[in-house]
Design a protein around this motif. Structure first.
Motif, short mmCIF file in Angstrom:
data_model
loop_
_atom_site.label_atom_id
_atom_site.label_comp_id
_atom_site.label_asym_id
_atom_site.label_seq_id
_atom_site.Cartn_x
_atom_site.Cartn_y
_atom_site.Cartn_z
N TYR A 1 26.82 -22.18 -40.26
CA TYR A 1 26.52 -21.36 -41.43
C TYR A 1 25.74 -22.22 -42.41
N PRO A 2 24.42 -22.33 -42.22
CA PRO A 2 23.60 -23.25 -43.01
C PRO A 2 23.75 -23.10 -44.52
N LYS A 3 24.06 -21.90 -44.99
CA LYS A 3 24.20 -21.70 -46.43
C LYS A 3 25.33 -22.52 -47.02
N PHE A 4 26.27 -22.95 -46.19
CA PHE A 4 27.40 -23.75 -46.67
C PHE A 4 26.91 -24.98 -47.43
N TYR A 5 25.86 -25.60 -46.95
CA TYR A 5 25.39 -26.85 -47.55
C TYR A 5 24.84 -26.65 -48.96
N LYS A 6 24.47 -25.43 -49.32
CA LYS A 6 23.92 -25.16 -50.63
C LYS A 6 24.99 -24.82 -51.67
N MET A 7 26.22 -24.58 -51.21
CA MET A 7 27.28 -24.15 -52.13
C MET A 7 27.77 -25.31 -53.00
N ASP A 8 28.35 -24.97 -54.14
CA ASP A 8 29.03 -25.98 -54.95
C ASP A 8 30.42 -26.22 -54.35
N ASN A 9 31.15 -27.21 -54.88
CA ASN A 9 32.43 -27.58 -54.29
C ASN A 9 33.47 -26.47 -54.35
N LEU A 10 33.49 -25.71 -55.46
CA LEU A 10 34.45 -24.62 -55.58
C LEU A 10 34.20 -23.56 -54.52
N ALA A 11 32.95 -23.18 -54.35
CA ALA A 11 32.61 -22.16 -53.35
C ALA A 11 32.91 -22.67 -51.94
N LYS A 12 32.62 -23.94 -51.68
CA LYS A 12 32.93 -24.51 -50.37
C LYS A 12 34.43 -24.46 -50.09
N LEU A 13 35.22 -24.84 -51.09
CA LEU A 13 36.67 -24.85 -50.93
C LEU A 13 37.20 -23.46 -50.62
N GLY A 14 36.82 -22.47 -51.42
CA GLY A 14 37.28 -21.11 -51.19
C GLY A 14 36.78 -20.54 -49.88
N TRP A 15 35.53 -20.83 -49.56
CA TRP A 15 34.92 -20.34 -48.32
C TRP A 15 35.64 -20.91 -47.11
N LEU A 16 35.92 -22.20 -47.14
CA LEU A 16 36.63 -22.84 -46.02
C LEU A 16 38.05 -22.30 -45.88
N ALA A 17 38.73 -22.11 -47.02
CA ALA A 17 40.08 -21.56 -46.97
C ALA A 17 40.07 -20.17 -46.36
N ALA A 18 39.08 -19.37 -46.70
CA ALA A 18 38.97 -18.03 -46.13
C ALA A 18 38.70 -18.08 -44.63
#
Length: 204
Positions: free
Chosen positions: A48-65
């Protein structure tokens, strides 16, 4: 509280440990926060290439989901039947500070995009094609009573058939995500007591 609703799955990411239904599924060592989040992403094997553009909060929530929903059959529901309700204490302060620092030189549009806490919800919904009710609330501390009552109302009134809810907090020095998948079937009743118990025992 209506006991017909259940926590069908839950997950947490904290203290370099990722857990799913109280079982550790990944443990990182020797990383700073961005490095740890990247190691979780790589461990999950998601492309999911867009992951690399996210900030840390979005990455954390996205990974948890990603972890929370790994066994979830979303085809049981319409996209509009699945919602997301999240909360934290610091809003998007981690990204806000980084954006403020960038303004001293050249303002970063890539950081500015993430200076709203509900962007993490947007990233989750885009990834999983959820189109139901969503909201992000700010509290001084984890508020299980609010989550249980608010999500129950959404389910009782038929606005949702399933809901991802919980806490996603990111600061410059720490982080904690605890998410719950709530449905009309499951083993653990969706009560304030059970929510608090799971949150309080999530990786310390």
């Amino acid at each position: 509280m209506n006991d017909q609703y259940y926590i069908s799955a839950h997950c947490s990411i904290s203290n370099n440990i990722v857990s799913y239904n109280n079982e550790a599924v990944f443990e990182g060592t020797g990383h700073d926060i961005p490095g740890f989040l990247l190691s979780v992403y790589q461990h999950l094997g998601v492309k999911y290439p867009k992951f690399y553009k996210m900030d840390n909060l979005a990455k954390l929530g996205w990974l948890a989901a990603e972890v929370l929903l790994k066994d979830f059959d979303k085809t049981k529901y319409q996209p509009t039947d699945i919602g997301v309700v999240l909360s934290n204490a610091g809003s998007s302060l981690d990204a806000d500070k980084r954006y403020y620092d960038s303004v001293q030189d050249i303002a970063s549009p890539a950081l500015f995009v993430y200076t709203l806490p509900n962007i993490v919800i947007g990233e989750i919904c885009i990834r999983h094609h959820f189109k139901g009710e969503n909201a992000f609330y700010i509290f001084e501390r984890f508020n299980a009573e609010f989550i249980s009552s608010y999500v129950s109302v959404l389910l009782e009134t038929g606005q949702l058939q399933a809901c991802i809810c919980g806490w996603v907090e990111m600061t410059a020095t720490g982080y904690k995500a605890v998410l719950f998948l709530v449905e009309k079937e499951g083993a653990t009743p969706f009560t304030t007591e059970n929510i608090n118990k799971i949150y309080s025992t999530a990786n310390g």
